[in-house]
Design a protein around this motif. Sequence first.
Motif, PDB file in Angstrom:
ATOM      1  N   THR A 273      28.797 -41.739  25.749  1.00 12.94           N
ATOM      2  CA  THR A 273      28.677 -41.483  24.320  1.00 12.94           C
ATOM      3  C   THR A 273      29.652 -40.378  23.964  1.00 12.94           C
ATOM      4  N   THR A 274      30.006 -40.298  22.698  1.00 10.67           N
ATOM      5  CA  THR A 274      30.902 -39.226  22.249  1.00 10.67           C
ATOM      6  C   THR A 274      30.145 -38.117  21.535  1.00 10.67           C
ATOM      7  N   GLU A 275      28.823 -38.191  21.533  1.00  6.93           N
ATOM      8  CA  GLU A 275      28.040 -37.216  20.785  1.00  6.93           C
ATOM      9  C   GLU A 275      28.133 -35.821  21.390  1.00  6.93           C
ATOM     10  N   ALA A 276      27.822 -34.828  20.573  1.00  2.00           N
ATOM     11  CA  ALA A 276      27.710 -33.443  21.032  1.00  2.00           C
ATOM     12  C   ALA A 276      26.253 -33.160  21.371  1.00  2.00           C
ATOM     13  N   PHE A 277      26.035 -32.287  22.367  1.00  3.57           N
ATOM     14  CA  PHE A 277      24.698 -32.061  22.900  1.00  3.57           C
ATOM     15  C   PHE A 277      24.230 -30.625  22.654  1.00  3.57           C
ATOM     16  N   PRO A 278      22.927 -30.443  22.429  1.00  2.00           N
ATOM     17  CA  PRO A 278      22.381 -29.080  22.289  1.00  2.00           C
ATOM     18  C   PRO A 278      22.453 -28.305  23.600  1.00  2.00           C
ATOM     19  N   THR A 279      22.512 -26.985  23.469  1.00  2.67           N
ATOM     20  CA  THR A 279      22.559 -26.093  24.630  1.00  2.67           C
ATOM     21  C   THR A 279      21.216 -25.386  24.799  1.00  2.67           C
ATOM     22  N   LEU A 280      20.755 -25.302  26.027  1.00  2.00           N
ATOM     23  CA  LEU A 280      19.545 -24.566  26.379  1.00  2.00           C
ATOM     24  C   LEU A 280      19.956 -23.460  27.347  1.00  2.00           C
ATOM     25  N   THR A 281      19.815 -22.214  26.931  1.00  2.00           N
ATOM     26  CA  THR A 281      20.153 -21.082  27.789  1.00  2.00           C
ATOM     27  C   THR A 281      18.862 -20.518  28.366  1.00  2.00           C
TER      28      THR A 281
ATOM     29  N   GLN B 120      28.746 -18.374  23.773  1.00  2.00           N
ATOM     30  CA  GLN B 120      29.981 -18.721  24.475  1.00  2.00           C
ATOM     31  C   GLN B 120      30.034 -20.195  24.885  1.00  2.00           C
ATOM     32  N   ILE B 121      28.896 -20.792  25.172  1.00  2.00           N
ATOM     33  CA  ILE B 121      28.903 -22.232  25.462  1.00  2.00           C
ATOM     34  C   ILE B 121      29.372 -22.999  24.241  1.00  2.00           C
ATOM     35  N   PHE B 122      28.926 -22.585  23.053  1.00  2.00           N
ATOM     36  CA  PHE B 122      29.409 -23.227  21.833  1.00  2.00           C
ATOM     37  C   PHE B 122      30.915 -23.031  21.691  1.00  2.00           C
ATOM     38  N   ASN B 123      31.400 -21.841  21.988  1.00  2.00           N
ATOM     39  CA  ASN B 123      32.836 -21.574  21.901  1.00  2.00           C
ATOM     40  C   ASN B 123      33.627 -22.447  22.874  1.00  2.00           C
ATOM     41  N   LEU B 124      33.069 -22.697  24.067  1.00  2.00           N
ATOM     42  CA  LEU B 124      33.743 -23.576  25.019  1.00  2.00           C
ATOM     43  C   LEU B 124      33.878 -24.989  24.467  1.00  2.00           C
ATOM     44  N   GLY B 125      32.932 -25.374  23.630  1.00  2.00           N
ATOM     45  CA  GLY B 125      33.013 -26.680  23.003  1.00  2.00           C
ATOM     46  C   GLY B 125      34.162 -26.804  22.022  1.00  2.00           C
ATOM     47  N   MET B 126      34.731 -25.675  21.601  1.00  2.00           N
ATOM     48  CA  MET B 126      35.869 -25.661  20.692  1.00  2.00           C
ATOM     49  C   MET B 126      37.198 -25.505  21.440  1.00  2.00           C
ATOM     50  N   LEU B 127      37.132 -25.340  22.757  1.00  2.00           N
ATOM     51  CA  LEU B 127      38.322 -25.057  23.559  1.00  2.00           C
ATOM     52  C   LEU B 127      38.820 -26.347  24.213  1.00  2.00           C
ATOM     53  N   GLN B 128      40.043 -26.753  23.874  1.00  2.00           N
ATOM     54  CA  GLN B 128      40.561 -28.038  24.336  1.00  2.00           C
ATOM     55  C   GLN B 128      40.648 -28.132  25.853  1.00  2.00           C
ATOM     56  N   SER B 129      40.879 -27.050  26.524  1.00  2.00           N
ATOM     57  CA  SER B 129      41.030 -27.075  27.974  1.00  2.00           C
ATOM     58  C   SER B 129      39.698 -27.110  28.715  1.00  2.00           C
ATOM     59  N   SER B 130      38.576 -27.012  27.988  1.00  2.00           N
ATOM     60  CA  SER B 130      37.259 -26.944  28.614  1.00  2.00           C
ATOM     61  C   SER B 130      36.673 -28.340  28.801  1.00  2.00           C
ATOM     62  N   VAL B 131      35.896 -28.509  29.869  1.00  2.00           N
ATOM     63  CA  VAL B 131      35.168 -29.755  30.093  1.00  2.00           C
ATOM     64  C   VAL B 131      34.166 -30.008  28.965  1.00  2.00           C
ATOM     65  N   PHE B 132      33.816 -28.947  28.225  1.00  2.00           N
ATOM     66  CA  PHE B 132      32.828 -29.065  27.154  1.00  2.00           C
ATOM     67  C   PHE B 132      33.460 -29.322  25.786  1.00  2.00           C
ATOM     68  N   PHE B 133      34.768 -29.487  25.720  1.00  2.00           N
ATOM     69  CA  PHE B 133      35.457 -29.635  24.439  1.00  2.00           C
ATOM     70  C   PHE B 133      34.880 -30.794  23.634  1.00  2.00           C
ATOM     71  N   GLY B 134      34.433 -30.477  22.426  1.00  2.00           N
ATOM     72  CA  GLY B 134      33.907 -31.471  21.512  1.00  2.00           C
ATOM     73  C   GLY B 134      32.527 -31.988  21.856  1.00  2.00           C
ATOM     74  N   ARG B 135      31.877 -31.409  22.875  1.00  2.00           N
ATOM     75  CA  ARG B 135      30.593 -31.960  23.339  1.00  2.00           C
ATOM     76  C   ARG B 135      29.415 -31.008  23.150  1.00  2.00           C
ATOM     77  N   VAL B 136      29.624 -29.897  22.466  1.00  2.00           N
ATOM     78  CA  VAL B 136      28.558 -28.902  22.278  1.00  2.00           C
ATOM     79  C   VAL B 136      28.187 -28.842  20.804  1.00  2.00           C
ATOM     80  N   SER B 137      26.952 -29.164  20.489  1.00  2.00           N
ATOM     81  CA  SER B 137      26.503 -29.079  19.102  1.00  2.00           C
ATOM     82  C   SER B 137      26.097 -27.647  18.768  1.00  2.00           C
ATOM     83  N   LEU B 138      25.924 -27.376  17.485  1.00  2.00           N
ATOM     84  CA  LEU B 138      25.493 -26.050  17.053  1.00  2.00           C
ATOM     85  C   LEU B 138      24.012 -25.823  17.338  1.00  2.00           C
ATOM     86  N   MET B 139      23.277 -26.878  17.626  1.00  2.00           N
ATOM     87  CA  MET B 139      21.853 -26.757  17.898  1.00  2.00           C
ATOM     88  C   MET B 139      21.648 -26.208  19.306  1.00  2.00           C
ATOM     89  N   ASN B 140      20.717 -25.269  19.436  1.00  2.00           N
ATOM     90  CA  ASN B 140      20.537 -24.605  20.728  1.00  2.00           C
ATOM     91  C   ASN B 140      19.169 -23.947  20.808  1.00  2.00           C
TER      92      ASN B 140
END
Length: 395
Positions: free
Chosen positions: A68-76, A128-148
């Motif tokens: 899927t191309t969806e973004a996922f919530p983060t649980l810290t 910072q996990i959300f920020n990694l979702g905005m970083l093109q070089s990260s494995v998390f790019f485009g996959r982190v939602s704002l929900m957490n």
Amino acid sequence: MTAKTQNQFLIQVLFFIFSIISVWSQPFSIGHTTINLIDSSRGNRSIATEIYYPADITGNNVPFTNATTEAFPTLTFGHGFVMTWDAYQNIWEALVPKGYIMAFPKTEGGLSPSHIEFGKDLAFVSRQIFNLGMLQSSVFFGRVSLMNAVMGHSMGGGAAFLAPQFEPNIKTIVTLAAAETNPSAIAAATSLVLPAFVLAGENDCVTPPAANQLQMYSSLGSVCKTYVSINGASHCQMANSNFLCNFGESTCTPQPTITRDEQHLVLEDYLVLWLDAQLKSNCVAGQGFNNLIGTDSRVTFQKNCSQCEPLRVAIVQKDKIEVYPNPFSSVLNIKNPNKKMFIFKLYDGAGRALYTAEVSSEQGYLNTSFFASGIYLYEIVSDDGFTAKGKIIKN
């Protein structure tokens, strides 16, 4: 059929549908990576963090799922006193396959931990996990939602109550056998208004509920909070077997009267439903939570709300609501002079949902300091359907 009977029947049907969906849904595999985050605001504090995420194959540093191309919530998640992140394998194995990213900061593991620093670490890692979702070089790019969510067990549960004062975009907290901290988690709870789920073990002799979790729950200012005590459950059985925790628990009474596997099953049942309702806007899960908690002989509970209650959204006038400035930098304002209630939704340029909130005050705002520069889309939705949409730019 009376209205009450109809409602009960509807809840049962929704819970049945959710159960079928859960059976049919293919769970994700679990990817894993270790990162070292640096907090420059605290003297370049190093925060080693273990992260588990949805993948198509299980392994270290494997690609994010392409199913899927969806973004996922983060649980810290914050660990307990002198416990390590790997004690919580039961938690990440229950939640990551359901579509969650889980982050475990490994700081404050010694005999004299700083609870306030641990709370700050939880807040920092969440951001910072959300920020990694905005970083093109990260494995998390485009996959982190704002929900957490910020979560934790024992000391980490107490620190979860401290974390939201350092990160205003935390959406919910979930704690397992939370311990009172210094500074006080009980006192911190009074200023929290975000949804909160407090889990306790009836037979917890390490952090007895009466002196810890019940006081935290009672102090919470949340408009939606739930307390669940698992019958016969203990403190250490919230996690996998851990020598130091088991040793401490063996010295006190009462002892657990259910097995660790039984306790884990209750945890998974409630955690998945709560998080899906709160972070994925899944009202079928919310109704399933309501139905389960009302009939479950495995628990006792207190709550002041039901999940996914119908949104009381008033009709709004398109020309009376203003979203500004455009372009924006660190704060996005929402002007609502008629104080009508509506839903404000924000998306990234690819249309992935980032943020949803009810607005009813005359002036609302969204802290966007951690958003990447680029184009964003917004929608304003009232109870009569879509009302307005627009495009805004972040400098």
